[in-house]
Design a protein around this motif. Structure first.
Motif, PDB file in Angstrom:
ATOM      1  N   HIS A  12      39.042  44.368  37.395  1.00 42.83           N
ATOM      2  CA  HIS A  12      38.418  43.755  36.408  1.00 42.83           C
ATOM      3  C   HIS A  12      38.604  41.819  36.721  1.00 42.83           C
ATOM      4  CE1 HIS A  12      41.686  42.619  33.902  1.00 42.83           C
ATOM      5  NE2 HIS A  12      42.297  44.104  34.233  1.00 42.83           N
ATOM      6  N   ARG A  36      38.451  43.502  30.933  1.00 42.22           N
ATOM      7  CA  ARG A  36      40.241  44.803  30.848  1.00 42.22           C
ATOM      8  C   ARG A  36      39.290  45.747  30.879  1.00 42.22           C
ATOM      9  NH1 ARG A  36      41.993  43.857  25.197  1.00 42.22           N
ATOM     10  NH2 ARG A  36      41.275  42.323  23.857  1.00 42.22           N
ATOM     11  N   PRO A  37      40.007  47.185  31.373  1.00 42.87           N
ATOM     12  CA  PRO A  37      39.661  47.900  32.431  1.00 42.87           C
ATOM     13  C   PRO A  37      38.872  48.624  31.174  1.00 42.87           C
ATOM     14  CG  PRO A  37      42.041  47.955  31.859  1.00 42.87           C
ATOM     15  CD  PRO A  37      41.524  46.686  31.274  1.00 42.87           C
ATOM     16  N   GLU A  38      38.789  48.607  29.791  1.00 43.86           N
ATOM     17  CA  GLU A  38      37.569  49.725  29.860  1.00 43.86           C
ATOM     18  C   GLU A  38      36.347  48.600  29.995  1.00 43.86           C
ATOM     19  OE1 GLU A  38      41.390  49.355  26.611  1.00 43.86           O
ATOM     20  OE2 GLU A  38      40.589  47.839  27.924  1.00 43.86           O
ATOM     21  N   GLU A  81      45.560  46.770  34.341  1.00 51.52           N
ATOM     22  CA  GLU A  81      45.702  46.050  33.544  1.00 51.52           C
ATOM     23  C   GLU A  81      46.237  45.286  33.974  1.00 51.52           C
ATOM     24  OE1 GLU A  81      43.905  43.169  30.159  1.00 51.52           O
ATOM     25  OE2 GLU A  81      44.364  45.755  29.644  1.00 51.52           O
ATOM     26  N   HIS A  85      46.001  40.297  33.725  1.00 61.68           N
ATOM     27  CA  HIS A  85      46.454  39.426  32.840  1.00 61.68           C
ATOM     28  C   HIS A  85      47.980  39.297  32.750  1.00 61.68           C
ATOM     29  CE1 HIS A  85      42.474  39.084  31.546  1.00 61.68           C
ATOM     30  NE2 HIS A  85      42.100  40.784  31.316  1.00 61.68           N
ATOM     31  N   ASP A 119      49.307  39.546  38.731  1.00 63.88           N
ATOM     32  CA  ASP A 119      47.973  40.475  38.758  1.00 63.88           C
ATOM     33  C   ASP A 119      48.328  40.731  40.172  1.00 63.88           C
ATOM     34  OD1 ASP A 119      47.677  39.649  36.329  1.00 63.88           O
ATOM     35  OD2 ASP A 119      45.523  38.109  36.997  1.00 63.88           O
TER      36      ASP A 119
END
Length: 232
Positions: free
Chosen positions: A8, A13-15, A35, A37, A44
């Protein structure tokens, strides 16, 4: 079959990739959505590299927006997909390539701790302007604050010089100028254009699912020879 890794962008977010990940998993594909951040581009990148290193074979790795800078620094990807994403070369960062559009910059809200967030109403129009309103509201509700400086991070290596890659230009993007996307796309092996905004994983996830299934079926992912540069 190779796995798929979805990376992402900033504030996300991954969601946010749920509408892409679930159909692929239902079809039997292993999907990992790390994830980010972690506080910097290097951190990252290390988080995603750990995921790739744990997989039995080179995965297809998709990076969205800032996620393009992340996947550029990886080793061991079988095929890279840059979705409205940054493709830095030596010494370049997302910021020096052009960074956020004026509209996205106007949506950024500085926080007292030095991080930034996005004003919800401005984020909806900028990131999800072509998405159905309920989905746009869902996506905005998932957004989180972002540590400063990630967009200025410079990748230590450049995976698109060693692995096959596909760039997706989102022609209605309001967050990253489509003209800038077209320029960066020349660095990739293949280029496609979609008539979407910045976030087709929300508004038109089937496009991404179909592309990834096509790449999986073509059996393109394989461990690249680090000494070979792929020409567009």
């Amino acid at each position: 079959m190779a796995a798929v890794v979805l990376v992402h962008g900033l504030y996300h977010r991954p969601e946010h990739f749920a509408l892409v990940a679930e159909p692929l998993r239902t079809a039997g594909t292993e999907v990992v959505v790390p994830e980010l951040h972690k506080g910097s581009l290097s951190a990252d990148t290390a988080a995603v590299q750990a995921v790739i290193d744990a997989l039995p074979e080179p995965p297809i790795v998709l990076g969205h927006s800032y996620g393009g800078s992340v996947i550029t620094g990886l080793r061991g990807a079988g095929h890279l997909v840059y979705l409205a994403a940054f493709v830095p070369d030596v010494g370049e960062s997302a910021a020096t390539l052009g960074g956020a559009s004026p509209q996205l910059q106007d949506a950024i809200n500085p926080e007292p701790d030095g991080s930034t967030s996005l004003y919800p109403d401005r984020a909806a129009g900028t990131l999800y302007g072509d998405c159905p309103e309920p989905l746009a509201a869902w996506a905005v509700g998932l957004l989180r604050a972002q540590a400063s400086g990630c967009g200025r991070g410079i990748p230590e290596r450049h995976s698109w010089k060693h692995a096959p890659s596909t760039y997706i230009v989102c022609t209605q993007d309001r967050a990253i100028d489509p003209v800038l996307q077209q320029k960066m796309a020349w660095r990739c092996t293949y280029v496609r254009e979609w008539q979407t905004g910045h976030s087709p994983f929300v508004g038109q996830p089937d496009l991404i699912v179909e592309l990834l299934q096509e790449l999986l079926a073509a059996n393109t992912p394989r461990r690249p020879d680090e000494g070979v540069t792929t020409a567009r």
